[in-house]
Design a protein around this motif. Structure first.
Motif, short mmCIF file in Angstrom:
data_model
loop_
_atom_site.label_atom_id
_atom_site.label_comp_id
_atom_site.label_asym_id
_atom_site.label_seq_id
_atom_site.Cartn_x
_atom_site.Cartn_y
_atom_site.Cartn_z
N LEU A 177 0.81 -1.22 0.00
CA LEU A 177 0.00 0.00 0.00
C LEU A 177 0.84 1.27 0.00
N GLU A 178 1.80 1.36 0.97
CA GLU A 178 2.55 2.61 1.09
C GLU A 178 3.33 2.92 -0.18
N LYS A 183 4.13 6.15 -4.88
CA LYS A 183 4.49 6.14 -6.31
C LYS A 183 3.42 6.83 -7.15
N ALA A 184 2.15 6.72 -6.71
CA ALA A 184 1.07 7.34 -7.48
C ALA A 184 1.06 8.85 -7.31
N VAL A 229 -5.09 0.22 -1.81
CA VAL A 229 -5.02 1.60 -2.33
C VAL A 229 -6.44 2.12 -2.56
N ASN A 230 -7.27 1.32 -3.19
CA ASN A 230 -8.65 1.76 -3.43
C ASN A 230 -9.41 2.00 -2.14
N GLN A 465 -7.00 10.28 -8.93
CA GLN A 465 -7.20 9.38 -10.07
C GLN A 465 -5.96 8.54 -10.35
N LEU A 466 -6.13 7.28 -10.47
CA LEU A 466 -5.03 6.39 -10.89
C LEU A 466 -4.98 6.43 -12.40
#
Ligand SMILES: Cc1cc2nc3c(=O)[nH]c(=O)nc-3n(C[C@H](O)[C@H](O)[C@H](O)COP(=O)(O)OP(=O)(O)OC[C@H]3O[C@@H](n4cnc5c(N)ncnc54)[C@H](O)[C@@H]3O)c2cc1C
Ligand code: SF4
Ligand code: SF4
Lengths: 467, 487
Positions: A177-178, A183-184, A229-230, A465-466
Motif C-alpha cells: 500500500l505505502e 508512487k502514485a 489503495v482503493n 485518479q489512478l
C-alpha cells in the motif's frame, strides 16, 4: 485408552469452557446454517453434533480419536452457527479451544505440517518475507515463467486444486500500500509517534469526519495491494484522515484458527500497541477474516496478566470497523459516477457473496449490499445461499479439499442462476476462492470476481485518479 | 455393539456408507433436544426407500433389536433416546415431496421431509398447510406426525393430527401398511391413520404421508399487546375466546422470555412489559381488519397498556419468528431449560398462569412462561442447572404439581410435545387405568417383541402428590392420593 487420546482428552477437559458446552440446549436451530451439515446431513458434522462430541469427551463418554479430530478439522470455522443460535452459544470459542488442544497434543500429518509451519510461523508474521514471496510471484508472472509453467505442463505436477488455485492468483507487483500510494503521487505526510515509530498519514479530501487507522493485512497487502489503495482512496474521499502505522503486523487469524494461540496473542499485542499509539477514532479493515479477529482481540487477550494490555484490547476491538460500515454509516456519502443513468439495461448485474466472518462475527451484512444497490448504475441480484461459506475458510481449501470444492461448486451453480457478471466479496480469501470457482465452472469469459473496494472505486467519483 | 452378522445384513440393505457404528456416530445419535437424557445406540442407519426400511425392520425383528426412528431429533420428550440401545433409523434421506395435488387439495411426501421446506413448497402453489411448530426450520414431517405436533396456529387451524389423511408405514414385522388416502371421508373400519398419528415411533415407522391442504389466506395482519400485569394478559386470552373470535395465532410471553427473545432477535419487543401477547389474524382483508378492531378493543378493556399493530406482513412475521426462538433463547439465562407443555381448556388459561406462578414459588424454582395461549397450551419452562441434582429434584416436583393442576382443570399433561420418556410416568394420570390398559394391548398386539422404541410411552406411574392448598383455586372438591401401578 490410547495414550495420545488420553493426553488430548485431559487437555480438552482443561481447555473447553464447560458453561458454553452446557449452554447448548440441543435445539438444533444452528443446523440449517451449517455448510458441512447441509452437505452431509450427518449429525456429527453439525454444530450441535460437534458440541455434543466435545461434551462427550469432557464427560468421558468418548475418546478423542482420529474421527473426532477429523470432524473438528471438517468444521470450516465459518461461524454461521453463531447468529443462528438463540441460546448464544459461543461456538467459535469452543472450536478454537478444541483446535488449540489438538494442535498442542498431536502432530499433524507431514504435508499439512509443512504447510502450517511454513505459512503460520515462517511467512505470515514476517512482512519482508511475504513481500519477497510477492516479488517472486510477480517475477513468476511477468517473466513468462507462469505461461511457461502453465503451457509446459509443469503445473501438472501439483495436485489439481493447487493448479486451479494457481490460475486464480491475481497479478502481483510486490509493492504494498505505502509504496503504491507514494508512487502514485497521492498526498501524504510522515509522522513519528512518541516512541519513535513511523506513521504514514493521508489527509481527508475536504472536511475531516474522523481519523482512521488502516489495517493493511499481510496477505492483503501483498496479493491485493491495489485493493488497499482503493480502500484508502474511498475512505479519503468519504472524509476520513487515514493513518497507517508502520509497526502493524499480521492479525493472527490464521494462527488462531489453526489453534496456535500463543502466536496469535503475540501478534495481537503488537497491533494493539501500534494502533494505540496512532491515536485513531476507528480502525479500518477491508478483509472480513482479519476484521473478525481484530474485533475479538478483547476475547483473545482477556486473560492477559498485563491489565493495561487487556483493557487496550477492549478499546481496540471497539474501534474496529469494516470499510463498508465506515463508508455507509460514518463517512460522507460518495457520489456515483452514473448519477443519471437510471436502472436500465445498461446497469451492471452484480451479486454479493458474504464473507463469513464479516457476517457472522462482525455481524455486517446490510452495509455492503446497500453501498452497491444505492448506485444507479448497479443492479444487485441477491445470491441464493450468499450466507453459506464458499469453502475458502483460511487454509481450509488446502487441507479439506473435497468439502471445499463441493461447497464451491454448489456456490457457482447459484452464481450462474443470478446471471450476474460480477461477484463482489469483502475478503481476500473469498475473492481467491471465487476466482478459483469461476475457473472451475469455466465462466472466465463472462464473470469476474472483485473486492468491494475495487468495485466501488470504479463506480464513485474520487479525487485521486489512478492512471 | 451389533454382532458382525447383523452388521453385514444391514450393510447389504443400505450400503456401507449409510450404516455407521463408529463412536462418533453413536455419540451423535445418543441425544435429542430433551435435556438430561442421553443413551448410546448400537448402530445408526440411513434408509433411502420404504423397501429398505422394511428390510431393516425385518432384520431387527428377527434378532430382537430395538428400532428407534428418528427425524431431526428436535423432540422434547426423549422420544429418540435409545434407552435400551439398538438401531437408530434416521429418516432424513427420505425427504422427497412426491406430489402436491391441487385438485384434491392434498400433498404426499416421504416423512423425512423438512417441515419448513414443505411449507415453502406448498405456499408456492398458493395453498397452505397450517401446522407450524416453532422448530419447523429443522424438524421433519414424520416427527411432527409421530408426535402430533402443534404450533402457533393451533387455535384456529388445529394441529398436525387434524391434517393427516393417509399414511404408509412399516410395521414391526416388516410388513408395509397403507392407510387412508386422498379422502376427506373414510369410514372403513378402525381409523388406523389416527392410531399411528402421535404413536411416537412405538408402533411403526412412518414412511410416507398424505395431508390435507387448504387455500392460502389472502391477507394477514399481526399486532402486539403489552401488559404490566401477567394476569391481565392471560385474562385477555379468555376474553377473546369468550367473544368467539379465533385469531390464527395468539401467543403469550412473560417478561423474562420477552427479554431473552429480544436479546436474540433485536426487533424492538417491549422488554419492560410484564407480559406480551402476539396476535395474528388471517383471512380476507375485510374480515381480518374487522377482527383486529375488535381484538384491539378487547385487549384494551382487559388491561393492555399499549398496542402495536404491524405495518407490514413482514413485520408481523418477524414477531412470530422471534417468538419461535423463545425456548432456546431462554437457555441464555441458566445452563439448563426444562420445558413442559401442560395444556388446559382455553377458558382456564388465566387460572393456569396464576397456578404456575404459585407452584414456582412453592418449590423455589424459576419458571418462565410463554406459549400458545390461544389453544390453552402453555410452555412453563424451568430455568435450572443439570449439575445441581437438588434443584433438579425441586423442578421435577414442581412439574408434577403443574401436571396435576392441569388435569384437575380438565387439561392434559402434554398438548403437542408427546409422551416419550419424560411424561410416561404421568400418562396414567391423564388416561386412567383403562386407558393404559387399552394402549398396552394395542402395543402388544402390533409389536409383540417390543422392538419399536422401547421404554417410551409406558413406565411405572409416578405417585401422585398430596396437596390441599390449591383445590379451591382449580375448583376441585377432592384431592387424590392414590398410588397407581401400571398393570
Ligand atoms: C426450540 C423448540 C421448539 C419447539 N416447538 C414446538 C412447537 O411449537 N410445537 C410442537 O409440537 N413441538 C415443538 N417442538 C418439539 C419438536 O420439534 C416436535 O416434536 C417435532 O415434531 C419433532 O420432529 P423431529 O423431526 O425432530 O422428530 P424427532 O425428534 O426425531 O422424533 C420425534 C418422535 O417421533 C418419532 N419419529 C420421528 N420420525 C418418525 C417416523 N418417520 N416414523 C415413526 N416415528 C417417527 C421418534 O421416534 C420420536 O419418538 C419444539 C422443539 C424445540 C427444540
Ligand atoms: S442453536 Fe445453539 S443451543 Fe441450539 S443446538 Fe445449536 S448451538 Fe446448541
Ligand atoms: S463454524 Fe461453520 S462449519 Fe463449523 S459448525 Fe459452525 S456453521 Fe458448521
Amino acid at each position: 485408552m490410547n495414550s495420545t487420546h488420553e493426553k488430548l482428552a485431559q487437555s480438552l477437559k482443561l481447555t473447553l469452557d464447560e458453561d458454553q458446552l452446557t449452554n447448548c440446549m440441543r435445539c438444533g436451530f444452528c443446523q440449517t446454517a451449517c455448510p458441512t451439515f447441509i452437505e452431509t446431513g450427518l449429525e456429527a458434522a453439525s454444530p450441535r453434533g460437534r458440541i455434543a462430541l466435545m461434551k462427550a469427551v469432557v464427560d468421558g463418554l468418548m475418546e478423542p480419536d482420529e474421527s473426532f479430530r477429523s470432524q473438528m478439522d471438517l468444521c470450516l470455522g465459518c461461524r454461521a452457527c453463531e447468529p443462528a443460535c438463540p441460546s448464544d452459544v459461543k461456538y467459535g470459542q469452543l472450536i478454537e479451544q478444541t483446535r488449540a488442544a489438538i494442535a498442542a497434543e498431536k502432530p499433524y500429518s507431514m504435508p499439512v505440517r509443512i504447510v502450517r509451519k511454513t505459512f503460520l510461523q515462517g511467512v505470515f508474521p514476517h512482512r519482508r518475507r511475504l513481500k519477497l514471496i510477492g516479488k517472486t510471484l510477480s517475477f513468476y508472472q511477468k517473466s513468462g515463467l507462469q505461461k511457461f509453467a502453465r503451457n509446459s505442463g509443469a503445473m501438472k505436477l501439483f495436485p489439481d486444486h493447487l493448479q486451479q488455485l494457481e490460475q486464480a492468483l491475481p497479478d502481483v507487483s510486490g509493492d504494498g500500500l505505502e509504496e503504491l500510494w507514494s508512487k502514485a503521487g497521492f498526498p501524504y505526510r510522515r509522522e513519528t509517534t512518541d516512541s519513535g515509530s513511523g506513521l504514514m498519514v493521508i489527509p481527508a479530501a475536504g472536511d475531516t469526519v474522523g481519523r482512521v487507522g488502516m489495517f493493511r493485512g499481510c496477505i492483503m497487502d501483498v496479493m491485493f495491494a491495489p485493493t488497499n489503495v482503493n480502500t484508502v482512496r474511498l475512505l479519503r474521499q468519504a472524509g476520513f484522515e487515514i493513518v497507517i502505522p508502520e509497526e502493524q503486523v499480521c492479525c493472527g487469524a490464521l494462527h488462531a484458527h489453526a489453534g496456535e494461540m500463543g502466536d496469535a496473542k503475540q501478534l495481537a499485542g503488537r497491533n494493539i500497541w501500534a494502533f494505540g499509539e496512532a491515536n485513531v477514532d476507528y480502525i479500518a479493515s477491508n478483509a472480513g477474516g482479519c476484521g473478525a479477529l481484530l474485533k475479538e482481540y478483547d476475547h483473545l487477550m482477556h486473560a492477559e496478566p498485563d491489565e493495561r494490555l487487556s483493557q487496550a484490547a477492549v478499546r481496540f476491538a471497539d474501534q474496529v470497523k469494516d470499510i463498508s460500515e465506515l463508508l455507509h454509516n460514518l463517512g460522507r456519502p460518495l457520489e456515483p459516477i452514473h448519477a443519471e443513468a437510471g436502472k436500465d439495461d445498461a446497469a451492471v448485474a452484480v451479486t454479493y457473496q458474504d464473507s463469513c466472518h464479516l457476517r457472522n462475527v462482525m455481524r455486517v451484512q446490510g452495509e455492503p449490499r446497500q453501498l452497491m444497490s444505492q448506485l444507479p448504475g448497479v443492479q444487485l441480484c441477491e445470491l441464493q445461499g450468499a450466507e453459506v461459506c464458499c469453502g475458502s475458510a483460511g487454509i481450509y481449501n488446502l487441507t479439506q479439499t473435497e468439502m471445499s470444492t463441493t461447497l464451491l461448486d454448489h456456490k457457482m451453480e447459484h452464481v450462474e442462476a443470478t446471471g450476474a457478471k460480477v461477484i463482489v466479496t469483502s475478503n481476500p480469501g473469498c475473492l481467491l476462492q471465487m476466482k478459483w470457482g469461476i475457473e472451475r465452472a469455466g465462466l472466465q469469459n463472462g464473470v469476474e470476481a472483485v473486492h468491494l473496494a475495487d468495485f466501488l472505486a470504479k463506480q464513485v467519483r474520487i479525487e485521486d485518479q489512478l492512471d | 455393539m451389533l454382532e458382525s452378522v447383523i452388521r453385514e445384513l444391514l450393510i447389504k440393505v443400505v450400503g456401507g456408507e449409510w450404516f455407521k457404528d463408529d463412536p462418533e456416530s453413536l455419540v451423535s445419535y445418543s441425544y435429542d433436544a430433551t435435556p438430561l437424557y442421553q443413551a448410546m445406540p448400537d448402530g445408526v442407519i440411513f434408509p433411502e426407500s420404504t423397501q429398505q426400511v422394511s428390510d431393516i425392520v425385518k432384520i431387527c425383528s428377527k434378532h430382537r433389536i430395538p428400532v428407534i426412528t428418528r427425524g431431526a431429533g428436535s423432540n422434547l420428550c426423549g422420544g429418540t433416546i435409545p434407552l435400551q440401545g439398538g438401531l437408530v433409523v434416521v429418516m432424513t434421506r427420505m425427504n422427497k415431496l412426491l406430489e402436491i395435488d391441487s385438485d384434491n387439495l392434498t400433498a404426499t411426501f416421504q416423512t423425512g421431509l423438512n417441515t419448513k421446506q414443505f411449507h415453502l413448497a406448498v405456499e408456492r402453489t398458493g395453498l397452505f398447510y397450517p401446522p407450524d411448530p416453532s422448530s419447523m426450520i429443522i424438524c421433519t414431517m414424520g416427527g411432527n406426525i409421530a408426535l402430533g405436533a402443534g404450533g402457533l396456529r393451533g387455535l384456529k387451524y388445529g394441529t398436525t393430527k387434524d391434517y393427516v389423511l393417509g399414511l404408509e408405514a412399516v410395521l414391526p414385522d416388516g410388513s408395509i401398511l397403507r392407510t387412508g388416502g386422498k379422502l376427506v371421508k373414510d369410514a372403513a373400519g378402525y381409523d388406523l391413520t389416527r392410531l399411528l398419528v402421535g404413536s411416537g415411533g412405538t408402533l411403526a415407522i412412518l414412511t410416507e404421508a398424505t395431508v390435507k391442504l387448504i387455500p392460502k389466506p389472502s391477507y394477514r395482519k399481526a399486532m402486539v399487546a403489552v401488559y404490566d400485569d401477567l394476569h391481565a394478559a392471560a385474562r385477555t386470552v379468555s376474553n377473546i375466546i369468550a367473544h368467539h373470535i379465533f385469531p390464527c395465532t395468539l401467543e403469550f410471553m412473560d417478561q423474562p422470555t420477552l427479554q431473552v427473545v429480544e436479546d436474540f432477535a433485536k426487533i424492538g419487543l417491549p422488554v419492560h412489559a410484564k407480559a406480551m401477547l402476539a396476535i395474528e389474524q388471517d383471512g380476507n382483508a375485510d374480515d381480518v381488519e374487522r377482527d383486529l378492531k375488535q381484538l384491539e378493543e378487547i385487549c384494551l378493556a382487559s388491561g393492555a397498556v399499549q398496542l402495536n399493530i404491524a405495518k407490514t406482513p413482514e413485520e408481523g412475521a418477524k414477531v412470530m419468528e422471534a417468538r419461535r426462538s423463545a425456548l432456546a433463547a431462554l437457555s441464555r439465562l441458566r445452563p439448563t431449560t426444562i420445558l413442559e407443555d401442560a395444556t388446559v381448556p382455553r377458558s382456564k388459561i388465566a387460572d393456569m398462569v396464576l397456578e404456575v406462578q404459585r407452584i414456582a414459588q412453592k418449590y423455589d424454582v424459576q419458571i418462565c412462561t410463554f406459549g400458545h395461549a390461544g389453544d390453552g397450551n402453555l410452555h412453563p419452562t424451568a430455568m435450572t442447572d443439570a449439575r445441581d441434582p437438588e434443584e433438579i429434584h425441586r423442578v421435577e416436583q414442581a412439574f408434577a404439581e403443574i401436571f396435576e393442576v392441569a388435569i384437575a382443570m380438565g387439561g392434559t399433561i402434554t398438548g403437542e410435545h408427546g409422551v416419550g420418556i419424560v411424561k410416561a410416568p404421568y400418562l396414567e394420570w391423564k388416561v386412567g387405568e383403562a386407558g393404559i390398559k387399552m394402549m398396552k394391548s394395542i402395543k402388544d398386539a402390533i409389536d409383540p417383541h417390543q422392538i419399536m422404541n422401547p421404554g417410551k410411552l409406558f413406565a411405572e406411574t409416578r405417585k401422585r402428590i398430596i396437596y390441599q392448598d390449591r383445590t379451591e383455586a382449580v375448583g376441585r372438591t377432592t384431592t387424590q392420593d392414590e398410588e397407581i401401578q401400571t398393570p
